[in-house]
Write a protein that holds these residues in place. Structure first.
Motif, mmCIF file in Angstrom:
data_model
loop_
_atom_site.group_PDB
_atom_site.id
_atom_site.type_symbol
_atom_site.label_atom_id
_atom_site.label_comp_id
_atom_site.label_asym_id
_atom_site.label_seq_id
_atom_site.Cartn_x
_atom_site.Cartn_y
_atom_site.Cartn_z
ATOM 1 N N ASN A 1 -77.677 51.276 36.278
ATOM 2 C CA ASN A 1 -77.547 51.838 37.673
ATOM 3 C C ASN A 1 -76.549 53.012 37.630
ATOM 4 N N LEU A 2 -75.883 52.849 36.599
ATOM 5 C CA LEU A 2 -74.742 54.202 36.630
ATOM 6 C C LEU A 2 -75.492 55.512 36.757
ATOM 7 N N SER A 3 -74.926 56.417 37.496
ATOM 8 C CA SER A 3 -75.570 57.615 37.839
ATOM 9 C C SER A 3 -74.463 58.849 37.571
ATOM 10 N N ILE A 4 -74.914 60.064 37.259
ATOM 11 C CA ILE A 4 -74.049 60.963 36.931
ATOM 12 C C ILE A 4 -73.536 61.631 38.506
ATOM 13 N N THR A 5 -72.234 62.081 38.479
ATOM 14 C CA THR A 5 -71.531 62.651 39.668
ATOM 15 C C THR A 5 -72.210 63.832 40.041
ATOM 16 N N THR A 6 -72.656 64.160 41.260
ATOM 17 C CA THR A 6 -73.457 65.086 41.816
ATOM 18 C C THR A 6 -72.539 66.100 42.757
ATOM 19 N N LEU A 7 -71.366 65.306 43.380
ATOM 20 C CA LEU A 7 -70.487 66.021 44.265
ATOM 21 C C LEU A 7 -69.500 66.790 43.889
ATOM 22 N N ARG A 8 -69.181 67.792 43.993
ATOM 23 C CA ARG A 8 -68.338 68.784 43.350
ATOM 24 C C ARG A 8 -66.725 68.277 43.601
ATOM 25 N N ASN A 9 -66.331 67.550 44.639
ATOM 26 C CA ASN A 9 -65.211 67.236 44.894
ATOM 27 C C ASN A 9 -65.004 65.792 44.286
ATOM 28 N N GLU A 10 -65.912 65.386 43.657
ATOM 29 C CA GLU A 10 -65.751 64.202 42.794
ATOM 30 C C GLU A 10 -66.030 64.418 41.548
ATOM 31 N N ASP A 11 -66.299 65.459 40.956
ATOM 32 C CA ASP A 11 -66.323 65.802 39.333
ATOM 33 C C ASP A 11 -65.148 65.964 38.756
ATOM 34 N N GLY A 12 -65.212 65.900 37.420
ATOM 35 C CA GLY A 12 -64.187 66.024 36.713
ATOM 36 C C GLY A 12 -64.123 65.042 35.549
ATOM 37 N N THR A 13 -62.950 64.864 34.780
ATOM 38 C CA THR A 13 -62.776 64.078 33.740
ATOM 39 C C THR A 13 -61.429 63.341 33.646
ATOM 40 N N LEU B 1 -65.427 56.319 26.198
ATOM 41 C CA LEU B 1 -66.656 57.337 25.928
ATOM 42 C C LEU B 1 -66.317 58.282 26.872
ATOM 43 N N THR B 2 -66.466 59.503 26.263
ATOM 44 C CA THR B 2 -66.274 60.846 27.065
ATOM 45 C C THR B 2 -66.807 61.968 26.385
ATOM 46 N N ASP B 3 -67.171 63.035 27.153
ATOM 47 C CA ASP B 3 -67.764 64.157 26.548
ATOM 48 C C ASP B 3 -66.847 65.606 27.080
ATOM 49 N N GLY B 4 -65.977 65.091 27.402
ATOM 50 C CA GLY B 4 -65.011 66.310 28.067
ATOM 51 C C GLY B 4 -63.417 66.333 27.718
ATOM 52 N N VAL B 5 -62.726 66.892 28.627
ATOM 53 C CA VAL B 5 -61.468 67.233 28.453
ATOM 54 C C VAL B 5 -60.853 66.696 29.692
ATOM 55 N N ASN B 6 -59.646 65.913 29.672
ATOM 56 C CA ASN B 6 -59.126 65.486 30.894
ATOM 57 C C ASN B 6 -58.572 66.422 31.529
ATOM 58 N N ASN B 7 -59.132 66.724 32.845
ATOM 59 C CA ASN B 7 -58.645 67.438 33.797
ATOM 60 C C ASN B 7 -58.649 67.031 35.287
ATOM 61 N N GLU C 1 -67.232 70.790 25.846
ATOM 62 C CA GLU C 1 -65.965 70.912 25.270
ATOM 63 C C GLU C 1 -65.535 69.431 25.179
ATOM 64 N N ILE C 2 -65.116 69.113 24.022
ATOM 65 C CA ILE C 2 -64.347 67.647 23.811
ATOM 66 C C ILE C 2 -63.203 67.625 23.254
ATOM 67 N N ASP C 3 -62.115 67.098 23.764
ATOM 68 C CA ASP C 3 -60.773 67.142 23.495
ATOM 69 C C ASP C 3 -60.515 66.176 22.501
ATOM 70 N N GLU C 4 -60.905 66.295 20.974
ATOM 71 C CA GLU C 4 -60.910 65.353 20.191
ATOM 72 C C GLU C 4 -59.456 65.163 19.545
ATOM 73 N N VAL C 5 -58.646 66.118 19.932
ATOM 74 C CA VAL C 5 -57.113 65.706 19.680
ATOM 75 C C VAL C 5 -56.402 64.689 20.422
#
Length: 340
Positions: free
Chosen positions: A167-179, A205-211, A261-265
């Motif tokens: 039941n997990l869903s991808i965030t759609t609200l702009r103010n809740e998006d980020g990583t 598990l992530t596909d992004g950069v901590n922001n 982009e993935i922050d592999e470092v």
């Protein structure tokens, strides 16, 4: 396996005494000596004369039964007690907008990165394909985008856990998006700290950069290390450009390309600081392989205690010995009487 054995098997050697006992009983007094058999009338021997040996045989058999009873017959059954000590696992899953990318689709099914993770998550927990499942582990689920929250606490109710993950869903609200990688990992450590399990891990598990968020990934990794939590981090998806399906405004959808982009470092640093490992999963098969490798690295500890339980059987031959001796003496005294 059930098998008959004797507590004192050497005592069975006493069974040979039954033969001299029988012979001695047969030679006991109770015979009349004649100088010549011609003086006796010729008669057919009666049944008592023909069975005169029976009481002596019963006494010899009673000795055999007594020897068996003294040797201690018993049935031994090996009992194995298996103890399984599971581990505590916090699954930390990115649900940010970039998880809509379709680069983890299979040849026969288009799916987002999140849907791919949900498929592998279910196999990791319940078993399927290359993954045997984790029936003995307490597993929890942390989801994060711009914020992190607990989707499911540590639990052994894996069926409901998988339902929550589905039941997990991808965030759609702009103010809740980020990583918010740091906040998500920090929350996972807090949940794992409540577990009494000796081995505790977080699978991030992530596909992004901590922001987003308050806590940095490095600070969260230090917290994990201080609590004895190993972190296995996974960079999911390709980098650069990935396909994504977006609504076209007319009830359908179109494919577009988006930069990812993935922050592999950072992910590698988090894993190394905690004694874990970093994995890269840039396609569907690689994602399955990553979880299979983590499954091999973190196995439930199984110990087996073996013992023997015995059922003593000496009572039966002992009773038989007493009965045979009684019948032997009674037979000699009342039926097969010997005349001195």
């Amino acid at each position: 396996m059930i098998a008959l054995e004797f507590r004192e098997p050497l005592l069975l050697l006493l069974a040979v005494l039954a033969i001299p006992l029988f012979l001695l009983a047969r030679r006991a007094p109770g015979r009349v000596l004649f100088s010549s058999l011609t003086l006796l009338p010729r008669t057919v021997a009666g049944w008592r004369a023909r069975l005169a040996w029976l009481p002596d045989a019963l006494l010899a058999l009673s000795l055999l039964a007594l020897v068996v009873a003294l040797a201690g017959p018993r049935i031994g059954e090996r009992v194995s007690q298996v103890q399984r000590e599971g581990i505590a696992v916090a699954m930390v899953v990115d649900t940010s907008g970039s998880m809509r990318a379709l680069d983890l689709s299979t040849a026969d099914r288009e799916r987002t990165r999140l849907e791919a993770v949900q498929d592998v998550f279910e196999s990791f927990v319940l078993g399927g394909g290359k993954l045997p499942g984790r029936p003995d582990d307490a597993i929890g689920l942390i989801r994060f985008a711009g914020f992190a929250d607990t989707a499911a606490p540590l639990t052994l109710d894996h069926e409901n856990l998988v339902a929550v993950a589905r039941n997990l869903s991808i965030t759609t609200l702009r103010n809740e998006d980020g990583t918010a990688i740091g906040d998500a990992l920090g929350l996972a450590v807090e949940r794992l700290r409540e577990s009494p399990a000796e081995s505790r891990i977080a699978v991030l598990l992530t596909d992004g950069v901590n922001n987003a968020g308050v806590e940095s990934p490095r600070a969260a990794a230090e917290l994990a290390r201080s609590q004895g939590v190993r972190v296995y981090s996974i960079g999911a998806g390709t980098t650069g450009i990935a396909p994504v399906r977006i609504p076209d405004g007319r009830g359908g959808s179109v494919l577009r390309s988006m930069a990812v982009e993935i922050d592999e470092v950072t992910l590698n640093d988090v894993a190394e600081r905690t004694g874990g490992r970093y994995f890269r999963a840039d396609d569907a098969e690689a994602l399955v392989d990553v979880y299979a490798e983590i499954d091999r690295l973190e196995r439930t500890r199984i110990t087996e205690e073996r013992s023997r339980q015995y059922e003593e059987l000496y009572a039966l031959p002992l009773v038989a010995a007493l009965l045979l001796a009684a019948f032997g003496w009674l037979g000699r005294a009342a039926v097969f009487v010997r005349v001195p």
